[in-house]
Design an enzyme around this catalytic site. Structure first.
Site, PDB file in Angstrom:
ATOM      1  N   PRO A  18      -5.167 -10.981  10.276  1.00  0.00           N
ATOM      2  CA  PRO A  18      -4.846 -11.854   9.142  1.00  0.00           C
ATOM      3  C   PRO A  18      -5.809 -11.750   7.955  1.00  0.00           C
ATOM      4  CG  PRO A  18      -5.861 -13.127  10.901  1.00  0.00           C
ATOM      5  CD  PRO A  18      -5.726 -11.733  11.418  1.00  0.00           C
ATOM      6  N   ASP A  41      -0.474  -1.691   3.225  1.00  0.00           N
ATOM      7  CA  ASP A  41       0.274  -2.589   2.355  1.00  0.00           C
ATOM      8  C   ASP A  41      -0.670  -3.609   1.715  1.00  0.00           C
ATOM      9  OD1 ASP A  41       1.968  -3.958   5.226  1.00  0.00           O
ATOM     10  OD2 ASP A  41       0.027  -4.543   4.412  1.00  0.00           O
ATOM     11  N   LYS A  63       3.786  -4.210  -1.437  1.00  0.00           N
ATOM     12  CA  LYS A  63       5.127  -4.687  -1.775  1.00  0.00           C
ATOM     13  C   LYS A  63       5.075  -6.007  -2.518  1.00  0.00           C
ATOM     14  CE  LYS A  63       7.259  -3.000   2.286  1.00  0.00           C
ATOM     15  NZ  LYS A  63       7.971  -3.446   3.440  1.00  0.00           N
ATOM     16  N   GLY A  94      -0.710  -5.762   7.697  1.00  0.00           N
ATOM     17  CA  GLY A  94      -1.281  -7.092   7.919  1.00  0.00           C
ATOM     18  C   GLY A  94      -0.806  -7.664   9.251  1.00  0.00           C
ATOM     19  N   GLY A  95      -1.666  -8.422   9.912  1.00  0.00           N
ATOM     20  CA  GLY A  95      -1.262  -9.085  11.156  1.00  0.00           C
ATOM     21  C   GLY A  95      -0.955  -8.095  12.253  1.00  0.00           C
ATOM     22  N   ASP A  96       0.192  -8.257  12.876  1.00  0.00           N
ATOM     23  CA  ASP A  96       0.657  -7.353  13.930  1.00  0.00           C
ATOM     24  C   ASP A  96       1.811  -6.512  13.372  1.00  0.00           C
ATOM     25  OD1 ASP A  96       0.765  -6.875  17.079  1.00  0.00           O
ATOM     26  OD2 ASP A  96       2.800  -6.872  16.281  1.00  0.00           O
ATOM     27  N   ALA A 125      -0.560 -13.529  11.968  1.00  0.00           N
ATOM     28  CA  ALA A 125      -0.984 -14.665  11.131  1.00  0.00           C
ATOM     29  C   ALA A 125      -0.912 -15.985  11.902  1.00  0.00           C
ATOM     30  CB  ALA A 125      -0.124 -14.728   9.876  1.00  0.00           C
ATOM     31  N   MET A 175       6.522 -16.457   5.660  1.00  0.00           N
ATOM     32  CA  MET A 175       7.244 -16.190   4.398  1.00  0.00           C
ATOM     33  C   MET A 175       8.099 -17.385   3.977  1.00  0.00           C
ATOM     34  SD  MET A 175       8.358 -12.267   5.251  1.00  0.00           S
ATOM     35  CE  MET A 175       8.747 -12.595   6.969  1.00  0.00           C
TER      36      MET A 175
HETATM   37  N1  SAH Z   1       2.895  -8.671  10.302  1.00  0.00           N
HETATM   38  C1  SAH Z   1       2.336  -9.896   9.743  1.00  0.00           C
HETATM   39  C2  SAH Z   1       3.366 -10.718   8.999  1.00  0.00           C
HETATM   40  C3  SAH Z   1       3.939 -10.043   7.776  1.00  0.00           C
HETATM   41  S1  SAH Z   1       5.069 -11.060   6.927  1.00  0.00           S
HETATM   42  C4  SAH Z   1       1.677 -10.710  10.856  1.00  0.00           C
HETATM   43  O1  SAH Z   1       1.861 -10.413  12.041  1.00  0.00           O
HETATM   44  O2  SAH Z   1       0.955 -11.655  10.521  1.00  0.00           O
HETATM   45  C5  SAH Z   1       4.033 -11.770   5.691  1.00  0.00           C
HETATM   46  C6  SAH Z   1       3.819 -13.224   5.951  1.00  0.00           C
HETATM   47  O3  SAH Z   1       2.839 -13.411   6.963  1.00  0.00           O
HETATM   48  C7  SAH Z   1       3.300 -13.999   4.772  1.00  0.00           C
HETATM   49  O4  SAH Z   1       4.338 -14.360   3.901  1.00  0.00           O
HETATM   50  C8  SAH Z   1       2.689 -15.217   5.449  1.00  0.00           C
HETATM   51  O5  SAH Z   1       3.681 -16.141   5.824  1.00  0.00           O
HETATM   52  C9  SAH Z   1       2.137 -14.598   6.723  1.00  0.00           C
HETATM   53  N2  SAH Z   1       0.696 -14.285   6.596  1.00  0.00           N
HETATM   54  C10 SAH Z   1       0.130 -13.071   6.661  1.00  0.00           C
HETATM   55  N3  SAH Z   1      -1.217 -13.158   6.547  1.00  0.00           N
HETATM   56  C11 SAH Z   1      -1.498 -14.468   6.418  1.00  0.00           C
HETATM   57  C12 SAH Z   1      -2.703 -15.219   6.255  1.00  0.00           C
HETATM   58  N4  SAH Z   1      -3.897 -14.638   6.197  1.00  0.00           N
HETATM   59  N5  SAH Z   1      -2.605 -16.584   6.133  1.00  0.00           N
HETATM   60  C13 SAH Z   1      -1.409 -17.199   6.205  1.00  0.00           C
HETATM   61  N6  SAH Z   1      -0.247 -16.531   6.349  1.00  0.00           N
HETATM   62  C14 SAH Z   1      -0.282 -15.197   6.451  1.00  0.00           C
END
Ligand code: SAH
Length: 256
Positions: A18, A41, A63, A94-96, A125, A175
């Protein structure tokens, strides 16, 4: 003499977590530190990108809110092209990669083109926000079901959310900033109590994190009045209202 078949690179779909670089997996860090080509990204923290060697080719396919948007198909094609040219590609997301990251589409196109794919999971996240905001996603007394949903328009109108939120359940919405008001209305129309506790976690696991708390009926104004911006998560359920663990934690830390 026939030439040896050119080497085909591997595409690594790597979760960057995150935000906080400390939340990378060791595997992600190792791959990044040895990277030759990185395709990333917009959600990936600059401190994480800085872990790649200076010689690495860094390709941004940002994006969100970027004017120079790259279509998903073009990103997929880029990954395939690089790999067929013999390059190992670190596709940093980002995230997974497999939670709302469109990693599934990228993996499918690579595999269909004969490119090997490896997936390195990341802290999504929801987990990052839960940890930083002290919101246990499940709790023996409050929730034994947790759901992740996409709150952008398509998800909102196409999906049936009945049963995802309410007593004993935690709903995490990715989102959902732009549609927060509509989400609250949809859930209340489904029978959820207007005073169901909610939390909005903006920039989870980053220095600029904000955690806002309120009730379902007040979710729209909470997001609008505080000018919440992406990336942010909305968490709906009793777990967000448990004696405000974050405040207790802060009081404890100040007393030390
Ligand atoms: N693959 C990512 C999600 C991508 S979709 C994951 O697993 O986290 C993008 C959305 O993820 C954003 O619109 C938001 O809702 C969330 N997000 C990603 N990073 C975040 C963060 N640091 N804090 C809060 N929400 C986050």
């Amino acid at each position: 003499m026939s030439k040896a078949a050119p080497k085909v690179g591997t595409v690594y779909l790597v979760g960057a977590g995150p935000g906080d670089p400390d939340l990378l997996t060791l595997r992600a860090a190792r791959l990044l530190m040895n990277a030759k080509v990185v395709v990333h990204d917009g959600l990936v923290d600059p401190a994480i990108l800085a872990m790649a060697p200076r010689t690495a080719r860094m390709i941004s396919v940002a994006k969100s809110r970027s004017r120079h948007t790259m279509k998903q198909q073009d990103i997929n094609a880029l990954l395939v092209r690089e790999a067929l040219e013999g390059n190992d590609v670190i596709r940093l997301k980002g995230g997974d990669p497999f939670v709302f990251g469109r990693g599934g589409e990228e993996a499918e196109d690579c595999l269909a083109a004969g490119v090997t794919v490896q997936v390195v999971p990341g802290i999504s996240a929801a987990m990052g926000a839960a940890a930083s905001a002290m919101i246990p996603l499940t709790h023996r007394d409050s929730a034994s079901i947790v759901s992740f949903v996409a709150g952008q328009c398509k998800g909102l109108t196409d999906q049936n959310w009945a049963g995802l939120a309410g007593k004993g359940r935690t709903l995490v919405i990715y989102m959902g900033v732009a549609t927060a008001e509509a989400i609250a209305e949809k859930l209340m129309a489904d029978g959820l109590a207007p005073d169901m506790p909610v939390a909005v976690v903006e920039n989870a696991a980053r220095p600029e994190m904000r955690v806002l708390r309120g009730s379902l009926a007040g979710l729209g104004p909470l997001v609008a009045e505080n000018k919440v911006r992406s990336p942010a998560l909305i968490v709906i359920g009793e777990v967000t209202g448990r004696g405000d663990m974050m405040e207790l934690k802060q009081v404890l830390e100040m007393a030390r």
